[in-house]
Design a protein around this motif. Sequence first.
Motif, PDB file in Angstrom:
ATOM      1  N   ASP A   1      -7.042  -5.643  10.791  1.00  0.00           N
ATOM      2  CA  ASP A   1      -7.513  -6.188  12.241  1.00  0.00           C
ATOM      3  C   ASP A   1      -6.897  -5.770  13.296  1.00  0.00           C
ATOM      4  OD1 ASP A   1      -6.624  -9.705  12.228  1.00  0.00           O
ATOM      5  OD2 ASP A   1      -5.599  -8.008  11.243  1.00  0.00           O
ATOM      6  N   GLU A   2      -5.673  -5.375  13.292  1.00  0.00           N
ATOM      7  CA  GLU A   2      -4.827  -5.074  14.502  1.00  0.00           C
ATOM      8  C   GLU A   2      -4.643  -3.564  14.412  1.00  0.00           C
ATOM      9  OE1 GLU A   2      -4.066  -8.968  15.889  1.00  0.00           O
ATOM     10  OE2 GLU A   2      -3.493  -7.054  16.773  1.00  0.00           O
ATOM     11  N   GLY A   3      -5.147  -2.888  13.768  1.00  0.00           N
ATOM     12  CA  GLY A   3      -5.097  -1.285  14.054  1.00  0.00           C
ATOM     13  C   GLY A   3      -3.701  -0.871  13.426  1.00  0.00           C
ATOM     14  N   ASN A   4      -2.909  -0.083  14.049  1.00  0.00           N
ATOM     15  CA  ASN A   4      -1.889   0.473  13.530  1.00  0.00           C
ATOM     16  C   ASN A   4      -0.532  -0.174  13.947  1.00  0.00           C
ATOM     17  OD1 ASN A   4      -3.255   2.916  12.636  1.00  0.00           O
ATOM     18  ND2 ASN A   4      -2.676   3.874  14.526  1.00  0.00           N
TER      19      ASN A   4
ATOM     20  N   THR B   1       1.990   2.678   8.917  1.00  0.00           N
ATOM     21  CA  THR B   1       1.709   2.001  10.062  1.00  0.00           C
ATOM     22  C   THR B   1       1.210   2.865  11.166  1.00  0.00           C
ATOM     23  OG1 THR B   1       4.201   2.674  10.568  1.00  0.00           O
ATOM     24  CG2 THR B   1       3.841   0.493   9.575  1.00  0.00           C
ATOM     25  N   ILE B   2       1.374   4.163  11.126  1.00  0.00           N
ATOM     26  CA  ILE B   2       0.971   5.131  12.001  1.00  0.00           C
ATOM     27  C   ILE B   2       0.144   6.328  11.562  1.00  0.00           C
ATOM     28  CG2 ILE B   2       2.215   4.155  13.718  1.00  0.00           C
ATOM     29  CD1 ILE B   2       4.151   6.507  13.733  1.00  0.00           C
ATOM     30  N   GLY B   3       0.394   6.252  10.296  1.00  0.00           N
ATOM     31  CA  GLY B   3      -0.366   7.747   9.612  1.00  0.00           C
ATOM     32  C   GLY B   3       0.178   8.909   9.836  1.00  0.00           C
ATOM     33  N   TYR B   4       1.601   8.965  10.213  1.00  0.00           N
ATOM     34  CA  TYR B   4       2.647   9.953  10.460  1.00  0.00           C
ATOM     35  C   TYR B   4       3.002  10.395   9.135  1.00  0.00           C
ATOM     36  CZ  TYR B   4       6.045  13.023  12.830  1.00  0.00           C
ATOM     37  OH  TYR B   4       6.958  13.946  12.989  1.00  0.00           O
ATOM     38  N   ARG B   5       2.965  11.819   8.843  1.00  0.00           N
ATOM     39  CA  ARG B   5       3.638  12.303   7.675  1.00  0.00           C
ATOM     40  C   ARG B   5       4.636  13.218   8.158  1.00  0.00           C
ATOM     41  NH1 ARG B   5       0.235  12.052   3.561  1.00  0.00           N
ATOM     42  NH2 ARG B   5       1.200  13.975   2.592  1.00  0.00           N
ATOM     43  N   LEU B   6       5.794  12.627   7.488  1.00  0.00           N
ATOM     44  CA  LEU B   6       7.309  13.306   7.659  1.00  0.00           C
ATOM     45  C   LEU B   6       7.462  14.447   7.084  1.00  0.00           C
ATOM     46  CD1 LEU B   6       9.930  12.537   9.257  1.00  0.00           C
ATOM     47  CD2 LEU B   6      10.413  11.436   6.877  1.00  0.00           C
ATOM     48  N   SER B   7       7.793  15.482   7.742  1.00  0.00           N
ATOM     49  CA  SER B   7       8.016  16.783   7.213  1.00  0.00           C
ATOM     50  C   SER B   7       9.230  17.134   7.180  1.00  0.00           C
ATOM     51  CB  SER B   7       7.128  18.031   7.992  1.00  0.00           C
ATOM     52  OG  SER B   7       7.304  19.204   7.502  1.00  0.00           O
ATOM     53  N   VAL B   8       9.861  17.325   5.642  1.00  0.00           N
ATOM     54  CA  VAL B   8      11.128  17.434   5.457  1.00  0.00           C
ATOM     55  C   VAL B   8      11.521  18.957   4.939  1.00  0.00           C
ATOM     56  CG1 VAL B   8      13.227  16.641   4.258  1.00  0.00           C
ATOM     57  CG2 VAL B   8      11.441  15.133   4.991  1.00  0.00           C
ATOM     58  N   LEU B   9      12.404  19.725   5.563  1.00  0.00           N
ATOM     59  CA  LEU B   9      12.705  21.002   5.037  1.00  0.00           C
ATOM     60  C   LEU B   9      14.008  20.434   4.312  1.00  0.00           C
ATOM     61  CD1 LEU B   9      12.311  24.035   5.053  1.00  0.00           C
ATOM     62  CD2 LEU B   9      13.943  24.058   7.226  1.00  0.00           C
TER      63      LEU B   9
ATOM     64  N   ILE C   1      11.057  -8.638   9.411  1.00  0.00           N
ATOM     65  CA  ILE C   1       9.887  -8.178   9.659  1.00  0.00           C
ATOM     66  C   ILE C   1       9.477  -7.666   8.389  1.00  0.00           C
ATOM     67  CG2 ILE C   1       8.098  -6.468  10.518  1.00  0.00           C
ATOM     68  CD1 ILE C   1      10.080  -6.633  13.156  1.00  0.00           C
ATOM     69  N   ALA C   2      10.260  -6.899   7.701  1.00  0.00           N
ATOM     70  CA  ALA C   2      10.212  -6.469   6.166  1.00  0.00           C
ATOM     71  C   ALA C   2      11.140  -5.245   5.774  1.00  0.00           C
ATOM     72  CB  ALA C   2       8.730  -5.628   6.238  1.00  0.00           C
ATOM     73  N   PRO C   3      11.226  -5.483   4.435  1.00  0.00           N
ATOM     74  CA  PRO C   3      12.255  -4.364   3.863  1.00  0.00           C
ATOM     75  C   PRO C   3      11.766  -3.123   4.248  1.00  0.00           C
ATOM     76  CG  PRO C   3      11.788  -6.042   2.243  1.00  0.00           C
ATOM     77  CD  PRO C   3      10.998  -6.341   3.316  1.00  0.00           C
ATOM     78  N   ILE C   4      12.806  -2.310   4.526  1.00  0.00           N
ATOM     79  CA  ILE C   4      12.378  -0.619   4.824  1.00  0.00           C
ATOM     80  C   ILE C   4      11.678  -0.193   3.642  1.00  0.00           C
ATOM     81  CG2 ILE C   4      13.360   1.497   5.160  1.00  0.00           C
ATOM     82  CD1 ILE C   4      15.594   0.083   7.111  1.00  0.00           C
ATOM     83  N   GLY C   5      10.649   0.468   3.740  1.00  0.00           N
ATOM     84  CA  GLY C   5       9.788   0.825   2.713  1.00  0.00           C
ATOM     85  C   GLY C   5       8.724   0.078   2.312  1.00  0.00           C
ATOM     86  N   LYS C   6       8.553  -1.080   2.966  1.00  0.00           N
ATOM     87  CA  LYS C   6       7.452  -2.071   2.631  1.00  0.00           C
ATOM     88  C   LYS C   6       6.686  -2.401   3.821  1.00  0.00           C
ATOM     89  CE  LYS C   6       8.941  -2.872  -1.394  1.00  0.00           C
ATOM     90  NZ  LYS C   6       8.371  -2.523  -2.745  1.00  0.00           N
ATOM     91  N   LEU C   7       6.528  -1.675   4.962  1.00  0.00           N
ATOM     92  CA  LEU C   7       5.716  -2.100   5.877  1.00  0.00           C
ATOM     93  C   LEU C   7       4.190  -1.459   5.516  1.00  0.00           C
ATOM     94  CD1 LEU C   7       7.624  -0.693   9.199  1.00  0.00           C
ATOM     95  CD2 LEU C   7       7.143  -3.095   8.588  1.00  0.00           C
TER      96      LEU C   7
END
Length: 142
Positions: A131-134, A20-28, A120-126
């Motif tokens: 045509d609408e961007g992010n 959805t937003i191109g954010y890469r979650l960083s997990v330690l 809206i959608a199951p979590i993990g399925k967005l």
Amino acid sequence: MSSTSLPFVLDLLRHDLEATIGYRLSVLPRPAVFDQDVDSVWLVGRARSRTGVLATTGLSTVELILQVAEHVQDFVQEEMAVVSGSNWPECPIHRGTHPAQPKDVDGVATWTCPEVGVSIAPIGKLHRVPDEGNRASPEPGR
């Protein structure tokens, strides 16, 4: 009791963030707390700040996904507030007004509109709508 793991749930949320937003979650992958009743890791922000994600052991799969989704959503909203606003994932029904909310819908952890309760959608399925961007939107046919 769930056999679903914290890494699996984080992978669902990573998918939604990247799609959805191109954010890469960083997990330690170190425990944020040492407690036998809680599985935990650290989320690392862009400025190297950290916040712990706690997953209570013994929850159902849906409860676990919802609990972790709320932690990750709070973290991402704080991270994004600095650069582009904090409506993640954006509610596609009321764009620009509020984020979708994680909720149990008939036994499925789902992103929903908090105003009208629409799924809206199951979590993990967005996914991103080309045509609408992010914009957050469910995958076609789901």
